[in-house]
Design a protein around this motif. Structure first.
Motif, mmCIF file in Angstrom:
data_model
loop_
_atom_site.group_PDB
_atom_site.id
_atom_site.type_symbol
_atom_site.label_atom_id
_atom_site.label_comp_id
_atom_site.label_asym_id
_atom_site.label_seq_id
_atom_site.Cartn_x
_atom_site.Cartn_y
_atom_site.Cartn_z
ATOM 1 N N GLY A 67 0.838 -1.198 0.000
ATOM 2 C CA GLY A 67 0.000 0.000 0.000
ATOM 3 C C GLY A 67 0.874 1.249 0.000
ATOM 4 O O GLY A 67 1.858 1.327 -0.745
ATOM 5 N N ASP A 68 0.565 2.203 0.874
ATOM 6 C CA ASP A 68 1.346 3.455 0.910
ATOM 7 C C ASP A 68 2.525 3.379 1.880
ATOM 8 O O ASP A 68 3.200 4.380 2.101
ATOM 9 N N HIS A 85 11.632 -4.129 0.331
ATOM 10 C CA HIS A 85 11.044 -4.410 -0.971
ATOM 11 C C HIS A 85 9.519 -4.428 -0.825
ATOM 12 O O HIS A 85 8.950 -5.299 -0.172
ATOM 13 N N GLY A 86 8.854 -3.424 -1.408
ATOM 14 C CA GLY A 86 7.398 -3.361 -1.349
ATOM 15 C C GLY A 86 6.789 -3.731 -2.689
ATOM 16 O O GLY A 86 7.300 -3.331 -3.741
ATOM 17 N N ILE A 87 5.709 -4.497 -2.643
ATOM 18 C CA ILE A 87 5.012 -4.904 -3.876
ATOM 19 C C ILE A 87 3.545 -4.520 -3.744
ATOM 20 O O ILE A 87 2.910 -4.824 -2.724
ATOM 21 N N LEU A 94 1.448 3.271 -4.356
ATOM 22 C CA LEU A 94 2.912 3.177 -4.474
ATOM 23 C C LEU A 94 3.553 4.565 -4.561
ATOM 24 O O LEU A 94 4.652 4.785 -4.050
ATOM 25 N N GLU A 95 2.845 5.492 -5.203
ATOM 26 C CA GLU A 95 3.400 6.851 -5.281
ATOM 27 C C GLU A 95 3.477 7.473 -3.873
ATOM 28 O O GLU A 95 4.449 8.137 -3.523
ATOM 29 N N ASP A 111 7.801 -2.277 -6.319
ATOM 30 C CA ASP A 111 7.387 -2.928 -7.562
ATOM 31 C C ASP A 111 5.879 -2.804 -7.763
ATOM 32 O O ASP A 111 5.096 -3.150 -6.862
ATOM 33 N N HIS A 112 5.510 -2.311 -8.949
ATOM 34 C CA HIS A 112 4.096 -2.235 -9.323
ATOM 35 C C HIS A 112 3.760 -3.568 -9.976
ATOM 36 O O HIS A 112 4.005 -3.777 -11.170
#
Ligand SMILES: C[S@@+](CC[C@H](N)C(=O)[O-])C[C@H]1O[C@@H](n2cnc3c(N)ncnc32)[C@H](O)[C@@H]1O
Length: 238
Positions: A67-68, A85-87, A94-95, A111-112
């Motif tokens: 999420g954010d 590492h966020g997915i 993500l922004e 990662d989107h």
């Protein structure tokens, strides 16, 4: 520091497509639940922090459906994290994550991408994996499949925080309890916001009994599985 969001081509439809809609378009409604601590996010963040503080060596941390990442600076602060590492599949979230993490003293990768696909193809193991309020959108066998993929790419531990059915309760009972308990408590929500959340929960939430969550973890290969937190309204478990 500028954090780059990596784009991935997806291999087709995701397993929890409907659940994503809310987070693509209505992040601010979910944000209200976090900001008012209606989901016990602060206590859960503190529990995660305490577990990570116990790690004596530098570690890589995987945030599944990050999420954010709004809770992460506090949860990870003062720990020996070296790589985050966020997915997530929500670009707006993500922004916000890139902004929330821009001053942290460790490496950040965002990662989107569909987390199911990402986990199944993950080349680099993480030391610790974390997932907040996101695995429950999958069917039971999908949850098991994902937990197995997490197990196979995580060396130390996984912590999850997910909705549970009360003892003897079925999904209909859960939905009835969700409306009865939360509508009067969530007075900060407008009627429209409540309807968005209610729609999401009714169409996408697939909670499990606490014993089933633990059993799924064991079946996935985790040798020890235990429940350490139940939120005060009884809706979410870690
Ligand atoms: C309830 S939010 C939780 C966000 C964060 N983990 C937290 O605890 O605040 C659910 C998140 O899961 C993400 N999500 C849902 N399905 C996904 C999928 N298949 N792949 C990647 N992200 C997904 C949504 O975009 C959303 O950001």
């Amino acid at each position: 520091m500028n954090i780059h969001i990596r784009e991935f081509k997806t291999g087709g439809a995701v397993d929890d497509e409907a659940a994503l809609e809310q987070f693509q378009q209505q992040w601010t409604t979910y944000q209200k639940l976090v900001d008012t601590d209606a989901l016990a996010s602060k206590e859960v963040g503190a529990i995660l922090h305490d577990a990570l503080e116990g790690l004596s060596k530098p570690f890589a941390f995987l945030d599944i459906a990050c999420g954010d990442a709004g809770q992460m600076p506090a949860a990870l602060g003062g720990t020996k994290i070296r790589h985050y590492h966020g997915i997530d599949l929500s670009k707006p979230a993500l922004e916000l994550a890139a902004n929330n993490l821009q001053n942290v003293p460790f490496e950040v990768e965002l990662d989107h991408r569909d987390f199911v696909e990402a986990l199944i193809r993950r080349p680099e193991p993480a030391n610790v994996a974390w997932c907040g309020l996101s695995i429950h959108h999958l069917q039971t066998d999908g949850k098991e499949h994902l937990l197995k993929a997490i197990h196979d790419s995580t060396s130390d531990f996984l912590m999850i925080y997910e909705p549970t059915l009360a003892d003897g309760e079925d999904r209909e009972g859960y939905l009835e309890r969700f409306r009865r308990v939360n509508r009067p408590l969530w007075t900060f929500m407008t009627e429209d916001e409540w309807k968005q959340i209610e729609h999401h929960v009714t169409t996408c939430d697939l909670p499990e009994h606490a014993a089933t969550w633990l059993d799924l973890g064991r079946k996935a290969g985790f040798t020890k599985a235990s429940q350490t937190f139940l939120d005060p309204t009884g809706f979410y478990d870690r």
